[in-house]
Design an enzyme around this catalytic site. Structure first.
Site, PDB file in Angstrom:
ATOM      1  CD  GLU A  67      -2.809  -0.889   2.316  1.00  0.00           C
ATOM      2  OE1 GLU A  67      -2.423  -0.594   3.136  1.00  0.00           O
ATOM      3  OE2 GLU A  67      -3.621  -2.033   2.189  1.00  0.00           O
ATOM      4  CG  HIS A  68       2.829   2.244   2.837  1.00  0.00           C
ATOM      5  ND1 HIS A  68       4.493   1.936   3.620  1.00  0.00           N
ATOM      6  CD2 HIS A  68       1.892   1.817   2.981  1.00  0.00           C
ATOM      7  CE1 HIS A  68       3.914   1.009   4.611  1.00  0.00           C
ATOM      8  NE2 HIS A  68       2.469   1.248   4.587  1.00  0.00           N
ATOM      9  CG  ASP A 122      16.536  -4.205 -10.399  1.00  0.00           C
ATOM     10  OD1 ASP A 122      16.791  -4.913 -10.009  1.00  0.00           O
ATOM     11  OD2 ASP A 122      16.534  -2.968 -11.454  1.00  0.00           O
ATOM     12  N   GLY A 123      14.222  -1.949  -7.099  1.00  0.00           N
ATOM     13  CA  GLY A 123      13.768  -1.019  -5.822  1.00  0.00           C
ATOM     14  C   GLY A 123      12.879  -1.701  -4.772  1.00  0.00           C
ATOM     15  CD  GLU A 176       9.685  -1.388   0.046  1.00  0.00           C
ATOM     16  OE1 GLU A 176       9.050  -2.853   0.731  1.00  0.00           O
ATOM     17  OE2 GLU A 176       9.220  -1.057  -0.330  1.00  0.00           O
ATOM     18  CB  THR A 209      16.621  -1.437 -14.271  1.00  0.00           C
ATOM     19  OG1 THR A 209      16.488   0.165 -14.402  1.00  0.00           O
ATOM     20  CG2 THR A 209      17.877  -2.318 -14.964  1.00  0.00           C
ATOM     21  N   GLY A 231      19.423   1.665  -7.452  1.00  0.00           N
ATOM     22  CA  GLY A 231      18.177   2.728  -7.562  1.00  0.00           C
ATOM     23  C   GLY A 231      17.365   3.704  -6.158  1.00  0.00           C
TER      24      GLY A 231
HETATM   25  N1  LIG Z   1       2.569   0.786  -3.417  1.00  0.00           N
HETATM   26  C1  LIG Z   1       3.452   1.509  -3.428  1.00  0.00           C
HETATM   27  N2  LIG Z   1       3.064   3.028  -3.390  1.00  0.00           N
HETATM   28  C2  LIG Z   1       4.491   3.692  -3.752  1.00  0.00           C
HETATM   29  N3  LIG Z   1       5.562   2.929  -3.780  1.00  0.00           N
HETATM   30  C3  LIG Z   1       5.579   2.025  -3.642  1.00  0.00           C
HETATM   31  C4  LIG Z   1       4.630   0.252  -3.078  1.00  0.00           C
HETATM   32  N4  LIG Z   1       5.568  -0.849  -3.218  1.00  0.00           N
HETATM   33  C5  LIG Z   1       6.256  -0.478  -3.233  1.00  0.00           C
HETATM   34  N5  LIG Z   1       6.898   0.873  -3.737  1.00  0.00           N
HETATM   35  C6  LIG Z   1       8.468   1.384  -4.034  1.00  0.00           C
HETATM   36  O1  LIG Z   1       7.982   1.357  -5.417  1.00  0.00           O
HETATM   37  C7  LIG Z   1       9.416   1.740  -5.841  1.00  0.00           C
HETATM   38  C8  LIG Z   1       9.990   1.663  -7.092  1.00  0.00           C
HETATM   39  O2  LIG Z   1       9.429   0.264  -7.290  1.00  0.00           O
HETATM   40  P1  LIG Z   1      10.131  -1.128  -8.398  1.00  0.00           P
HETATM   41  O3  LIG Z   1      11.704  -1.352  -8.003  1.00  0.00           O
HETATM   42  O4  LIG Z   1       9.092  -2.343  -8.245  1.00  0.00           O
HETATM   43  O5  LIG Z   1      10.059  -0.755 -10.488  1.00  0.00           O
HETATM   44  P2  LIG Z   1      10.905   0.551 -10.893  1.00  0.00           P
HETATM   45  O6  LIG Z   1      11.864   1.251  -9.914  1.00  0.00           O
HETATM   46  O7  LIG Z   1      10.008   1.206 -11.952  1.00  0.00           O
HETATM   47  O8  LIG Z   1      11.638  -0.201 -11.634  1.00  0.00           O
HETATM   48  P3  LIG Z   1      13.318  -0.678 -11.423  1.00  0.00           P
HETATM   49  O9  LIG Z   1      13.883   0.017  -9.761  1.00  0.00           O
HETATM   50  O10 LIG Z   1      13.364  -2.014 -11.600  1.00  0.00           O
HETATM   51  O11 LIG Z   1      13.895  -0.017 -11.971  1.00  0.00           O
HETATM   52  C9  LIG Z   1      10.405   0.625  -4.721  1.00  0.00           C
HETATM   53  O12 LIG Z   1      11.304   1.735  -4.434  1.00  0.00           O
HETATM   54  C10 LIG Z   1       9.623   0.051  -3.814  1.00  0.00           C
HETATM   55  O13 LIG Z   1       9.665   1.168  -1.755  1.00  0.00           O
HETATM   56  C1  LIG Z   2      23.083   8.615 -23.777  1.00  0.00           C
HETATM   57  C2  LIG Z   2      22.950   7.197 -23.465  1.00  0.00           C
HETATM   58  C3  LIG Z   2      23.993   6.754 -22.674  1.00  0.00           C
HETATM   59  C4  LIG Z   2      22.725   5.059 -22.517  1.00  0.00           C
HETATM   60  C5  LIG Z   2      23.822   3.492 -22.003  1.00  0.00           C
HETATM   61  C6  LIG Z   2      23.386   3.286 -21.426  1.00  0.00           C
HETATM   62  C7  LIG Z   2      23.672   2.257 -20.341  1.00  0.00           C
HETATM   63  C8  LIG Z   2      22.868   1.880 -19.488  1.00  0.00           C
HETATM   64  C9  LIG Z   2      23.382   0.917 -18.431  1.00  0.00           C
HETATM   65  C10 LIG Z   2      22.175   0.307 -17.521  1.00  0.00           C
HETATM   66  C11 LIG Z   2      22.758  -0.080 -16.214  1.00  0.00           C
HETATM   67  C12 LIG Z   2      21.411  -1.041 -15.045  1.00  0.00           C
HETATM   68  C13 LIG Z   2      22.136  -1.074 -13.487  1.00  0.00           C
HETATM   69  C14 LIG Z   2      21.453  -0.945 -13.072  1.00  0.00           C
HETATM   70  C15 LIG Z   2      20.292  -0.291 -11.933  1.00  0.00           C
HETATM   71  C16 LIG Z   2      19.920  -0.375 -11.151  1.00  0.00           C
HETATM   72  O1  LIG Z   2      19.995  -0.986  -9.912  1.00  0.00           O
HETATM   73  C17 LIG Z   2      18.800   0.576 -11.057  1.00  0.00           C
HETATM   74  C18 LIG Z   2      17.687   0.091 -10.021  1.00  0.00           C
HETATM   75  O2  LIG Z   2      16.679  -1.053 -10.831  1.00  0.00           O
HETATM   76  N1  LIG Z   2      18.905   1.561 -11.923  1.00  0.00           N
HETATM   77  C19 LIG Z   2      19.275   2.279 -12.745  1.00  0.00           C
HETATM   78  O3  LIG Z   2      19.486   2.705 -11.805  1.00  0.00           O
HETATM   79  C20 LIG Z   2      18.290   2.408 -14.267  1.00  0.00           C
HETATM   80  C21 LIG Z   2      19.596   3.468 -14.525  1.00  0.00           C
HETATM   81  C22 LIG Z   2      19.612   3.638 -16.021  1.00  0.00           C
HETATM   82  C23 LIG Z   2      20.753   4.261 -16.696  1.00  0.00           C
HETATM   83  C24 LIG Z   2      20.397   4.962 -17.943  1.00  0.00           C
END
Ligand SMILES: Nc1ncnc2c1ncn2[C@@H]1O[C@H](COP(=O)(O)OP(=O)(O)OP(=O)(O)O)[C@@H](O)[C@H]1O
Ligand SMILES: CCCCCCCCCCCCC/C=C/[C@@H](O)[C@H](CO)NC(=O)CCCCC
Ligand SMILES: [Ca+2]
Length: 539
Positions: free
Chosen positions: A181-182, A208-209, A213, A252, A499
């Site tokens: 929920e949050h 990844d976020g 958690e 990601t 992230g």
């Molecule tokens: N119900 C919720 N409402 C708002 N935020 C939430 C909720 N549940 C989880 N979160 C938070 O949302 C954030 C982002 O979530 P998540 O990692 O799933 O997706 P993303 O950021 O789009 O993907 P990635 O981390 O792969 O880039 C997390 O840091 C998490 O703490």
């Molecule tokens: C000028 C353009 C240049 C393009 C270069 C592309 C390189 C992409 C490399 C991506 C590496 C991702 C590493 C993972 C990080 C994750 O823990 C984090 C949370 O999901 N994601 C980002 O920080 C998201 C990070 C996204 C960065 C683009």
């Protein structure tokens, strides 16, 4: 005494042919019997030449169920149409669901239905297969599932309900599902409330976020239950016993991609069902003897910190926010001054420049010669990026990852230092993250495989370092006023920790070898034909 698995061999009908079907405790094999070799009932014991043949490892059978031929449905309610002649002559059928490998590390659930004329024989098959599945003790029976409904493209609930829940039900896995929920709902629930003893694992539907958690909740709970103080950077942490499954539904999905080879919900669900186990390193991050966060994938200061800080304000854009902020951050071309000190890992086989990759079956740490004494190294300078990759960080944006040769479970992180260089050169370096070319083969890039490291920004005032969120902007304008000729780079970037933005620039990091386990097995080697057919996927 260990119980020997029961052997079964029968002639059963499949589609319009007779097959010799064999179950030996390790494999289920079915081989078509050429018309002139058919025996109407009983088992056959001679090898059969010719005909199509299939085999499935028992460890990759998901379930077996009766098929009610007369009624037209099986016991999970799915309707099955069968040729009338077959249903009359062989009215007893059972269906085996198993893992089938598709392209690019994708797994799919496939079904095969065998028919027999004898109800007792069918029961014997079903019971024997079930006995052999029950003997696979690494398979989870009861899971705690957390769904982030707002991750990635906000499809988490739908992905779970449509693609994952039916597979768990088919494999008789029961679940308790919590839709968060949050933010930090899942972390806090795991940390304080969840009755962990009831479960064989935790499943995280999100990116990844969300995974971070779950890791924070489980690791903190395990330390608290074992009386370990997370605030001490030197403390040896206690490994978590529950495995974590990631159903990718984020932006990601780098941890899923780098441990499975693809970010595909069905593939991940199948790795959970078969009970895979992949240990993983976790970095602890401290500031002045205070615990900040854990990191499993990337700790990035400079470029990746700035991308994240900018992209957080654009969450409404979904996954595209990273492309937008990535381009914008590239154009700003800020560099940051500081000192990085690190403890190199000397007792390991590989280096970050190896051509070998971390693949399924890699045993993690290697007990090689003892760690020989080397002191801490120090590198001072102006950096466009400081990245610590505890694993490859492969993801759809960067299929080989930030450090392609990094290992998931070797107790080290690859520290990548990108010094100040021209925009053109930095672009060359970044673009190599998206291809197979060596991103470290550049004069302004160095990489070290380390067990610990510290970063101190140049303008850091010892312990009384300014809080970045409160005072970062103030300091930036102060420095620019003091040095009108500077290129207007702010004094501080922020750390991107899987992230999440860290509130301090001065940090101390230590790698905890194999602190957690995932329902995964690492990336499997691909069959040769696939490498040739699709050079993009060649390892
Ligand atoms: N119900 C919720 N409402 C708002 N935020 C939430 C909720 N549940 C989880 N979160 C938070 O949302 C954030 C982002 O979530 P998540 O990692 O799933 O997706 P993303 O950021 O789009 O993907 P990635 O981390 O792969 O880039 C997390 O840091 C998490 O703490
Ligand atoms: C000028 C353009 C240049 C393009 C270069 C592309 C390189 C992409 C490399 C991506 C590496 C991702 C590493 C993972 C990080 C994750 O823990 C984090 C949370 O999901 N994601 C980002 O920080 C998201 C990070 C996204 C960065 C683009
Ligand atoms: Ca590692």
């Amino acid at each position: 005494m260990e119980k020997q698995p029961r052997l079964l061999a029968s002639q059963l009908f499949l589609k319009n042919s007779v097959f010799e079907v064999l179950l030996n405790g390790v494999l289920l094999t079915w081989k078509e019997i050429p018309a002139n070799k058919k025996v109407v009932s009983g088992s056959i014991h001679h090898p059969i030449k010719g005909g199509t043949s299939h085999s499935v490892s028992v460890s990759e059978i998901l379930a077996v169920r009766e098929l009610d031929v007369g009624g037209g449905t099986n016991d999970d309610g799915r309707w099955q149409k069968m040729p009338q002649k077959l249903t009359e002559a062989y009215p007893y059928a059972f269906t085996v669901s198993y893992v089938e490998r598709a392209r690019q590390h994708r797994w799919r659930c496939s079904d095969v239905t065998f028919h027999c004329s004898d109800g007792v024989l069918r029961q014997q098959w079903i019971q024997t297969i079930r006995e052999q599945l029950t003997a696979l003790t690494s398979r989870p029976k009861h899971l705690l599932v957390y769904i982030n409904p707002y991750g990635g493209k906000q499809q988490g609930e739908c992905i779970y309900e449509q693609k994952v829940a039916p597979l768990f039900a088919c494999a008789s896995i029961s679940t308790d599902v919590i839709v968060t929920e949050h933010a930090n709902h899942a972390r806090d629930h795991l940390k304080t409330e969840a009755e962990l003893k009831k479960y064989d694992g935790v499943v995280c539907v999100g990116g990844d976020g969300m995974f971070s958690e779950i890791v924070h909740g489980l690791v903190s709970r395990t330390q608290r239950d074992n009386g370990v103080d997370q605030n001490s950077p030197e403390e040896k942490l206690v490994p978590c016993s529950l495995r974590i499954g990631i159903i990718p539904a984020g932006s990601t999905d780098c941890i899923c991609y780098a441990t499975v080879g693809i970010n595909d919900p069905v593939t991940s669900a199948l790795h959970v069902i078969v009970g895979d186990s992949q240990p993983m390193d976790v970095c602890s991050v401290h500031h002045n003897n205070t615990f900040l966060r854990y990191s499993i994938s990337l700790l990035g200061y400079g470029f990746y910190g700035d991308v994240l800080a900018d992209s957080e304000r654009k969450r409404w854009m979904g996954p595209a926010r990273y492309d937008f902020s990535g381009f914008k951050t590239f154009l700003t071309h800020h560099h940051y001054e500081g000192a990085v000190s690190f403890l190199p890992a000397t007792d390991i086989l590989g280096t970050p420049r190896d051509k070998t990759r971390c693949r399924a079956g890699y045993v993690g740490t290697v007990s090689l010669p003892e760690q020989y004494e080397v002191g801490w190294g120090v590198v001072r300078g102006k950096f466009l990026a400081i990245n610590a990759a505890s694993m490859s960080c492969a993801c759809p944006r960067s299929p080989m990852g930030l450090s392609p040769a990094a290992h998931l479970a070797d107790g080290t992180t690859d520290l990548i230092l990108v010094r100040k260089c021209s925009r053109f050169n930095f672009l060359r370096h970044l673009l190599r993250h998206t291809s197979k070319d060596d991103q470290f083969d550049m004069t302004f890039v160095e990489v070290h495989r380390v067990r610990r490291f510290r970063f101190t920004p140049r303008h850091c005032q010892n312990d009384s370092e300014l809080d970045l969120r409160e005072n970062g902007k103030q300091l930036f304008s102060q420095i620019c006023r003091d040095h009108p000729a500077c290129s207007c780079s702010p004094a501080y970037s922020s750390w991107n920790c899987d992230g999440e933005i860290l509130p301090h620039a001065a940090i101390e990091v230590g790698v905890h070898c194999q602190l957690i386990k995932l329902f995964a097995r690492g990336i499997e080697e691909q069959p040769l034909f696939e490498d040739l057919a699709n050079p993009q996927c060649a390892l």
